[in-house]
Design a protein around this motif. Structure first.
Motif, PDB file in Angstrom:
ATOM      1  N   GLN A  28      51.396  45.386  47.852  1.00 24.05           N
ATOM      2  CA  GLN A  28      50.655  45.774  46.706  1.00 24.05           C
ATOM      3  C   GLN A  28      50.321  45.111  45.788  1.00 24.05           C
ATOM      4  OE1 GLN A  28      53.097  48.289  44.777  1.00 24.05           O
ATOM      5  NE2 GLN A  28      51.396  49.409  43.153  1.00 24.05           N
ATOM      6  N   ARG A  29      51.802  44.697  45.223  1.00 25.52           N
ATOM      7  CA  ARG A  29      51.185  43.189  44.993  1.00 25.52           C
ATOM      8  C   ARG A  29      50.070  41.946  45.253  1.00 25.52           C
ATOM      9  NH1 ARG A  29      56.216  40.071  44.787  1.00 25.52           N
ATOM     10  NH2 ARG A  29      57.089  42.046  43.786  1.00 25.52           N
ATOM     11  N   LEU A  30      49.730  42.098  46.689  1.00 22.35           N
ATOM     12  CA  LEU A  30      48.448  41.034  46.636  1.00 22.35           C
ATOM     13  C   LEU A  30      47.643  41.876  46.891  1.00 22.35           C
ATOM     14  CD1 LEU A  30      50.791  39.960  50.108  1.00 22.35           C
ATOM     15  CD2 LEU A  30      49.824  38.389  48.299  1.00 22.35           C
ATOM     16  N   HIS A  31      47.479  43.267  46.986  1.00 27.75           N
ATOM     17  CA  HIS A  31      46.048  44.236  46.984  1.00 27.75           C
ATOM     18  C   HIS A  31      45.306  43.486  45.617  1.00 27.75           C
ATOM     19  CE1 HIS A  31      43.412  46.905  48.115  1.00 27.75           C
ATOM     20  NE2 HIS A  31      44.282  48.049  46.739  1.00 27.75           N
ATOM     21  N   ARG A  32      46.782  44.178  44.930  1.00 33.34           N
ATOM     22  CA  ARG A  32      45.738  44.495  42.920  1.00 33.34           C
ATOM     23  C   ARG A  32      45.466  42.531  42.972  1.00 33.34           C
ATOM     24  NH1 ARG A  32      50.954  47.057  40.046  1.00 33.34           N
ATOM     25  NH2 ARG A  32      50.105  49.646  41.045  1.00 33.34           N
ATOM     26  N   MET A  33      46.492  41.149  43.335  1.00 37.88           N
ATOM     27  CA  MET A  33      45.794  40.422  42.639  1.00 37.88           C
ATOM     28  C   MET A  33      44.312  40.119  43.709  1.00 37.88           C
ATOM     29  SD  MET A  33      49.324  38.387  44.063  1.00 37.88           S
ATOM     30  CE  MET A  33      48.381  36.631  43.514  1.00 37.88           C
ATOM     31  N   GLU A  34      44.308  40.072  45.102  1.00 35.98           N
ATOM     32  CA  GLU A  34      43.098  40.132  45.410  1.00 35.98           C
ATOM     33  C   GLU A  34      41.912  41.098  44.504  1.00 35.98           C
ATOM     34  OE1 GLU A  34      40.020  38.947  48.129  1.00 35.98           O
ATOM     35  OE2 GLU A  34      42.042  37.986  47.598  1.00 35.98           O
ATOM     36  N   GLU A  35      42.496  42.293  44.324  1.00 34.78           N
ATOM     37  CA  GLU A  35      41.435  42.873  43.301  1.00 34.78           C
ATOM     38  C   GLU A  35      40.642  42.234  41.770  1.00 34.78           C
ATOM     39  OE1 GLU A  35      43.156  46.589  42.701  1.00 34.78           O
ATOM     40  OE2 GLU A  35      42.096  47.811  44.428  1.00 34.78           O
ATOM     41  N   ALA A  36      41.838  41.949  41.260  1.00 36.29           N
ATOM     42  CA  ALA A  36      42.303  40.862  39.996  1.00 36.29           C
ATOM     43  C   ALA A  36      41.040  39.534  40.669  1.00 36.29           C
ATOM     44  CB  ALA A  36      43.452  40.414  39.287  1.00 36.29           C
ATOM     45  N   ARG A  37      41.200  39.290  41.656  1.00 36.27           N
ATOM     46  CA  ARG A  37      40.191  37.406  41.977  1.00 36.27           C
ATOM     47  C   ARG A  37      38.604  37.838  42.237  1.00 36.27           C
ATOM     48  NH1 ARG A  37      37.606  36.092  46.272  1.00 36.27           N
ATOM     49  NH2 ARG A  37      38.326  37.168  47.580  1.00 36.27           N
ATOM     50  N   ILE A  38      38.542  39.225  42.867  1.00 35.85           N
ATOM     51  CA  ILE A  38      37.010  40.054  43.114  1.00 35.85           C
ATOM     52  C   ILE A  38      36.721  40.222  41.726  1.00 35.85           C
ATOM     53  CG2 ILE A  38      35.844  41.119  44.070  1.00 35.85           C
ATOM     54  CD1 ILE A  38      38.147  41.915  45.932  1.00 35.85           C
ATOM     55  N   ALA A  39      36.815  40.975  40.988  1.00 39.26           N
ATOM     56  CA  ALA A  39      37.109  41.334  39.481  1.00 39.26           C
ATOM     57  C   ALA A  39      36.361  40.137  39.006  1.00 39.26           C
ATOM     58  CB  ALA A  39      38.301  41.386  38.838  1.00 39.26           C
ATOM     59  N   ALA A  40      37.740  38.626  39.108  1.00 40.16           N
ATOM     60  CA  ALA A  40      37.100  37.208  38.169  1.00 40.16           C
ATOM     61  C   ALA A  40      35.809  37.017  38.045  1.00 40.16           C
ATOM     62  CB  ALA A  40      37.785  36.560  38.463  1.00 40.16           C
ATOM     63  N   GLU A  41      35.621  36.784  39.616  1.00 37.42           N
ATOM     64  CA  GLU A  41      34.257  36.685  40.355  1.00 37.42           C
ATOM     65  C   GLU A  41      33.246  37.106  40.010  1.00 37.42           C
ATOM     66  OE1 GLU A  41      34.559  36.545  45.015  1.00 37.42           O
ATOM     67  OE2 GLU A  41      35.369  34.471  44.757  1.00 37.42           O
ATOM     68  N   ARG A  42      33.516  37.896  39.721  1.00 34.20           N
ATOM     69  CA  ARG A  42      32.263  39.173  39.428  1.00 34.20           C
ATOM     70  C   ARG A  42      31.832  38.068  38.449  1.00 34.20           C
ATOM     71  NH1 ARG A  42      34.132  44.151  41.429  1.00 34.20           N
ATOM     72  NH2 ARG A  42      34.618  44.398  39.078  1.00 34.20           N
ATOM     73  N   LEU A  43      33.035  38.942  37.183  1.00 35.86           N
ATOM     74  CA  LEU A  43      32.231  38.809  35.867  1.00 35.86           C
ATOM     75  C   LEU A  43      32.423  36.979  36.191  1.00 35.86           C
ATOM     76  CD1 LEU A  43      35.567  40.368  34.448  1.00 35.86           C
ATOM     77  CD2 LEU A  43      33.315  40.556  34.231  1.00 35.86           C
ATOM     78  N   ALA A  44      32.519  36.176  36.373  1.00 40.92           N
ATOM     79  CA  ALA A  44      32.104  34.741  36.599  1.00 40.92           C
ATOM     80  C   ALA A  44      30.519  34.400  36.664  1.00 40.92           C
ATOM     81  CB  ALA A  44      32.731  34.101  37.253  1.00 40.92           C
ATOM     82  N   LYS A  45      30.358  35.160  38.101  1.00 36.40           N
ATOM     83  CA  LYS A  45      28.590  35.583  37.741  1.00 36.40           C
ATOM     84  C   LYS A  45      27.842  36.067  37.327  1.00 36.40           C
ATOM     85  CE  LYS A  45      30.083  34.475  42.735  1.00 36.40           C
ATOM     86  NZ  LYS A  45      29.811  34.771  44.367  1.00 36.40           N
TER      87      LYS A  45
END
Length: 76
Positions: free
Chosen positions: A38-55
């Motif tokens: 679950q923790r890894l899944h949340r971290m991956e979701e946060a990474r994807i969101a950060a990547e989307r915001l960075a673009k």
């Protein structure tokens, strides 16, 4: 509390054997593995969101404006 039945493939069986080699019960190992997953899944979701915001040009412009407005607060 829910009960879970799982069919393990060879890879999962090997992982479970390794996780219980220290004497931990299968139940403890599976519970911990679920929490870690679950923790890894949340971290991956946060990474994807950060990547989307960075673009996002609008978000980048806002972040740059905030940095400019708060530049005087930097320690060095």
């Amino acid at each position: 509390m829910a009960m879970l039945t799982v069919d393990l493939d060879a890879r999962a069986e090997k992982a479970l054997h390794e996780l219980t080699a220290d004497g931990r019960s299968v139940t403890e190992a599976v519970r911990e593995a679920l929490v870690v997953a679950q923790r890894l899944h949340r971290m991956e979701e946060a990474r994807i969101a950060a990547e989307r915001l960075a673009k996002d040009p609008a978000d980048r412009a806002e972040a740059e404006a905030i940095m400019k407005d708060t530049e005087h607060l930097r320690a060095w």
